[in-house]
Design a protein around this motif. Structure first.
Motif, PDB file in Angstrom:
ATOM      1  N   UNK A 220      27.309 -19.358  -1.422  1.00 12.60           N
ATOM      2  CA  UNK A 220      26.554 -18.455  -2.302  1.00 12.60           C
ATOM      3  C   UNK A 220      25.170 -18.113  -1.780  1.00 12.60           C
TER       4      UNK A 220
ATOM      5  N   UNK B  29      24.115 -11.594   1.230  1.00 16.93           N
ATOM      6  CA  UNK B  29      25.260 -10.745   0.896  1.00 16.93           C
ATOM      7  C   UNK B  29      25.548  -9.728   2.005  1.00 16.93           C
TER       8      UNK B  29
ATOM      9  N   UNK C  34      33.381  -9.054   6.220  1.00 20.87           N
ATOM     10  CA  UNK C  34      34.428  -8.088   5.845  1.00 20.87           C
ATOM     11  C   UNK C  34      34.623  -7.012   6.908  1.00 20.87           C
TER      12      UNK C  34
ATOM     13  N   UNK D 295      37.928 -11.142   2.476  1.00 16.63           N
ATOM     14  CA  UNK D 295      37.532 -10.136   1.498  1.00 16.63           C
ATOM     15  C   UNK D 295      36.820 -10.889   0.365  1.00 16.63           C
TER      16      UNK D 295
ATOM     17  N   UNK E 100      39.186  -3.675   1.145  1.00 16.80           N
ATOM     18  CA  UNK E 100      37.892  -4.000   0.530  1.00 16.80           C
ATOM     19  C   UNK E 100      37.524  -2.998  -0.559  1.00 16.80           C
TER      20      UNK E 100
ATOM     21  N   UNK F 280      39.687  -3.926  -3.655  1.00 14.02           N
ATOM     22  CA  UNK F 280      39.277  -5.123  -4.401  1.00 14.02           C
ATOM     23  C   UNK F 280      37.900  -4.902  -5.047  1.00 14.02           C
TER      24      UNK F 280
ATOM     25  N   UNK G 248      38.821  -5.715  -8.662  1.00 12.13           N
ATOM     26  CA  UNK G 248      38.621  -7.134  -8.967  1.00 12.13           C
ATOM     27  C   UNK G 248      37.208  -7.319  -9.525  1.00 12.13           C
TER      28      UNK G 248
ATOM     29  N   UNK H 107      35.247  -9.805 -10.311  1.00 15.84           N
ATOM     30  CA  UNK H 107      34.277 -10.807  -9.856  1.00 15.84           C
ATOM     31  C   UNK H 107      33.558 -10.418  -8.567  1.00 15.84           C
ATOM     32  N   UNK H 108      34.001  -9.369  -7.895  1.00 15.42           N
ATOM     33  CA  UNK H 108      33.263  -8.942  -6.696  1.00 15.42           C
ATOM     34  C   UNK H 108      31.897  -8.397  -7.131  1.00 15.42           C
TER      35      UNK H 108
ATOM     36  N   UNK I 219      29.591 -11.048  -8.511  1.00 17.57           N
ATOM     37  CA  UNK I 219      29.011 -11.874  -7.460  1.00 17.57           C
ATOM     38  C   UNK I 219      27.837 -11.152  -6.782  1.00 17.57           C
ATOM     39  N   UNK I 220      28.066  -9.868  -6.491  1.00 19.09           N
ATOM     40  CA  UNK I 220      27.012  -9.114  -5.796  1.00 19.09           C
ATOM     41  C   UNK I 220      25.774  -9.002  -6.695  1.00 19.09           C
TER      42      UNK I 220
ATOM     43  N   UNK J  31      24.881 -11.041  -9.242  1.00 18.91           N
ATOM     44  CA  UNK J  31      24.736 -12.198 -10.121  1.00 18.91           C
ATOM     45  C   UNK J  31      23.285 -12.588 -10.397  1.00 18.91           C
TER      46      UNK J  31
ATOM     47  N   UNK K  68      23.597 -22.868  -5.159  1.00 16.33           N
ATOM     48  CA  UNK K  68      25.025 -22.541  -5.238  1.00 16.33           C
ATOM     49  C   UNK K  68      25.347 -22.172  -6.681  1.00 16.33           C
ATOM     50  N   UNK K  69      25.307 -20.908  -6.976  1.00 17.36           N
ATOM     51  CA  UNK K  69      25.605 -20.504  -8.358  1.00 17.36           C
ATOM     52  C   UNK K  69      26.646 -19.399  -8.370  1.00 17.36           C
ATOM     53  N   UNK K  70      27.388 -19.388  -9.454  1.00 19.59           N
ATOM     54  CA  UNK K  70      28.427 -18.366  -9.588  1.00 19.59           C
ATOM     55  C   UNK K  70      28.515 -17.981 -11.066  1.00 19.59           C
TER      56      UNK K  70
END
Ligand code: HEM
Lengths: 529, 203
Positions: A318, A322, A330, A385, B62, B65, B69, B71-72, B75-76, B78, B145-147
């Motif tokens: 994490x 990014x 990717x 991905x 990519x 998703x 999806x 959670x992508x 996450x970006x 967050x 480390x966070x999600x």
């Protein structure tokens, strides 16, 4: 039977590498099957024994078996393809001695001292006191010796490719050709209709070997360098002072380590494999490689790609920036699909142009290798991905559908194709005793390899983690039983191949590749036979 | 909202289809290569088409998703997301130190898990009762480390370290510790949990 006295030095050298490689391969799959059995019934081994084995298994498989076979084949092929002498026979002999000793020590560090930080060695586990200084020290020394062997090989190969044996050939065009740059220039000339296309100086397989070897040097630098750090820590703990692990940031370490480690997987393996495919395709078809300029240029692109893809191993970290995840993890990684796809296309089209071809063992195994990568590379692209990695990272998918599919089926079958193709050249036309055994080897390895890898992939999609034991939990037991069944096919394939080779060459011949037997003993053995 | 179990279900189907396609193509190729046949006329065009297909697949995965999806994007973005609930968990010496004995979550709430490691590199994964994975991340010492995650299915979930941290690391498992409740249930369970905690504190 093999007449060792009739072999030249290069043949004998390559056979030494091959014999050691096949023995180490046997050890790898034996360990694999023991781990497999443990995954069915978790009471078989203690955790520290199981994980020590898991640490040794890939090191023996990759450096003891795959690298060893590749090095032996290239030591034989490079001088032959270039019509030159090998730069140094002594250094070549030193290579297998160092690699064997290094792999042996790494194996002992697990077997005797239970070193079990696995091949990723994530910081600070190796130096955290979980393993004894003897364990860490033995692993570090073993790894340093392996990497020294790798350097010796690379130096010897570079020197063989570039030394000019008294001729006054300029260096720059040779170097440009070895990097595949002349492939680009030829494409440019064709597209722009400027000038005449020139035949490149370096044969294409040499370009692939040279290119792969560049990555091999870099990966050995990183892995060897980290092992020196381990050795330093081991020495201090041995003397009773344990050094703090806090001096090295764990995430930075992971980036550096994966950069180096990934050069093996996404760098030299893919490139060496492409080179071997091209060579085999031209030998089998007797034709020039289809679109060889593109193939040359793709090898250069793969150089840039392989240096920039390590980020796909850190998609679930994490704190990793990014932009690095997206760019390296990717985008650049997606290029691997393209470069590998080009290699698949060029190989298959070269063979297609020469139809009809007899289905020889070399061709069969070559197609098996292409199949393995066609299944394993896309599996890797899926896990590289952001969305998919969140639910696939560190599951059995990664190590099954991706890694074992590529290692066992893709790389394994490609290497066997080379073994079957080179066998007559290395043994002065000794014939393999049994075609049936060769066919059995092919089918059992293919079905076993694909079956085991795919079943592991399904277990991963069901949530089974890699590197994890599930004592008392039978959730994934049926998948592991199926994986064990397919694994046994791989073992049966290996035994069939070994029996076929040994009965064709003779035990005496095999031993004499290494040591000269006394005349008396030879006579005794031949009367016994 | 699409869930990770659905993505996996779909992926299994796609994988089987992919295996079958590749086997058939290779099988056909292997059979035909031993027979005589006409020259391949448009090999160059075929080649560029093939490369085009590879590029589209490589990039297309990519894009797909990213759009499908959820959670992508979580996450970006967050850092900017305000989670309704936040759990700070520490891992040290192969043990989870949890903030509460049960991590209670309301269905549909955005939750943040912030995990710190005091020694090794670990992982943090949440698993359903059937063993399938909801999500995971790495837990690296010295890094944040966070999600963030939104749970859509009520039920009990287990947490487990998803990274190898040494032979003792496999024991890093707490069964059924995450509990996702419907809105109604949540109010009751939350009250119970608070009362229990008060009793503990008073003791
Ligand atoms: C019969 C053949 C084989 C069997 C049954 C087998 C089995 C296994 C098993 C059970 C694991 C542990 C998976 C896990 O739970 O994490 C494993 C890991 C691994 N194997 Fe194999 N294997 C075989 C051949 C090979 C070969 C030939 C290579 C390399 C050339 C190889 C490379 C690896 C690697 C890199 C790992 C990952 C280790 C780690 O996670 O640290 N395997 N194998």
């Amino acid at each position: 039977m093999l007449q060792v006295s009739g072999l030249n030095q290069l043949q004998r050298l390559a056979l030494r590498f091959a014999v050691i490689s096949l023995l180490f391969y046997g050890l790898t799959i034996l360990e694999g099957m023991i781990m497999r059995a443990h995954q069915i019934n978790f009471n078989m081994l203690d955790a520290d024994h199981y994980f020590a084995m898991m640490g040794a298994h890939p090191m023996v498989g990759i450096f003891g078996s795959s690298f060893m076979l590749v090095f032996g084949a290239f030591y034989f092929l490079v001088p032959n393809l270039m019509n030159k002498e090998i730069y140094s026979q002594r250094l070549a002999e030193l290579t297998w001695i160092l690699m064997t000793a290094g792999v042996g020590l790494v194996w002992l560090s697990g077997f005797v001292f239970r070193y079990a930080a696995l091949y990723t060695n994530y910081w600070p586990l190796p130096v955290s006191g979980e393993f004894s200084p003897m364990a860490l020290g033995t692993f570090a020394v073993g790894n340093i010796i392996i990497m020294t062997g790798v350097f010796v090989f690379c130096y010897n190969i570079f020197a063989t490719i570039f030394h000019r044996q008294g001729e006054q050939k300029p260096m720059a065009p040779m170097l440009a050709s070895a990097f595949g740059i002349d492939g680009f220039i030829n494409i440019y000339r064709r597209v722009m209709r400027k000038g005449v296309e020139k035949e490149p100086i370096m044969p294409l397989p040499i370009v692939a070997i040279f290119r792969g070897t560049v990555d091999t040097v870099l990966d050995a630098l990183v892995l060897g360098g980290i092992s020196v750090v381990f050795l330093f820590h081991a020495f201090y703990s041995f003397m009773g002072t344990s050094l703090s692990a806090g001096w090295f940031d764990a995430l930075l370490y992971k980036n550096i380590y994966w950069w180096g480690l990934d050069l093996i997987a996404d760098g030299l393996v893919l490139i060496y494999v492409a080179g071997t495919w091209y060579l085999l395709a031209t030998i089998i078809s007797g034709k020039k490689l289809f679109m060889q300029n593109i193939a040359r240029a793709a090898l250069l692109v793969e150089l840039i790609v392989s240096w920039n893809v390590w980020g796909h191993h850190l998609l679930s970290d994490q704190s990793q920036p990014m932009w690095m995840k997206i760019l390296s993890g990717e985008m650049v990684t997606a290029f691997e699909l393209i470069t590998m796809g080009i290699a698949v296309f060029v190989t298959l089209m070269t063979l297609w142009q020469a139809r009809p071809l007899p289905m020889t063992p070399a061709l069969k195994f070559l197609l098996g290798g292409v199949l393995g990568f066609s299944l394993g590379v896309p599996a890797g692209i899926i896990q590289a991905d952001l969305g998919m990695n969140r639910i696939l990272h560190n599951t059995q998918w990664v190590i099954g559908a991706h890694a074992h599919m590529q290692l066992l089926v893709g790389l394994g079958m490609t290497l066997y194709a080379a073994v079957y193709a080179l066998f007559p050249m290395l043994t002065n036309d000794v014939k393999l005793k049994s075609n049936a055994l060769t066919n059995f080897h092919f089918w059992a390895h293919l079905i076993g390899g694909i079956g085991m890898s795919a079943v592991m992939g399904f277990a991963g999609m069901d949530g089974m983690l890699r590197r994890t034991v599930y004592p008392g939990d039978t959730t994934f037991q049926s998948e592991m039983i199926a994986a064990a069944f397919f694994g046994s096919l791989i073992v049966a394939a290996y035994l069939a191949m070994m029996y076929n080779i040994i009965s064709s060459i003779g035990v005496k011949g095999l031993v004499e590749v290494f040591v000269k037997l006394p005349e008396k003993m030879k006579q005794r053995e031949s009367t016994a036979l | 909202m699409i869930e990770s179990s659905q993505v996996m279900g779909l992926m299994k189907v796609v994988y089987v289809i992919y295996l079958l396609i590749v086997f058939s193509l290779m099988g056909m190729y292997a059979m035909k290569i031993t027979k005589t046949g006409s020259e391949f006329q448009k090999a160059n065009i075929f080649f560029y088409g093939w490369v085009g297909l590879l590029v589209c697949t490589g990039v297309g995965v990519h894009i797909l998703t990213f759009n499908k999806i959820p959670w992508v994007k979580w996450d970006i973005n967050r850092a900017a997301i305000n989670a309704e609930r936040e759990f700070n968990i520490t891992i040290a010496d192969y043990k989870f130190k949890l903030p509460e004995e049960r991590l209670l979550i309301k269905k549909g709430d955005m939750v943040r898990f912030d995990i710190a490691s005091e020694d090794h590199t670990y992982g943090f994964g949440v698993f359903r009762e059937d063993g399938s994975m909801v999500f995971q991340m790495q837990v690296v010492p010295g890094s944040r480390n966070d999600i963030v995650w939104k749970f859509e299915s009520p039920g009990a979930y287990s947490i487990r370290s998803t990274e190898y941290s040494g032979p003792k690391g496999s024991a890093l498992l707490v069964k059924n510790v995450v509990f996702v409740a419907t809105e109604k249930e949540f109010a009751r369970l939350d009250k119970e949990l608070r009362q229990k905690q008060d009793i503990y504190k008073r003791r």
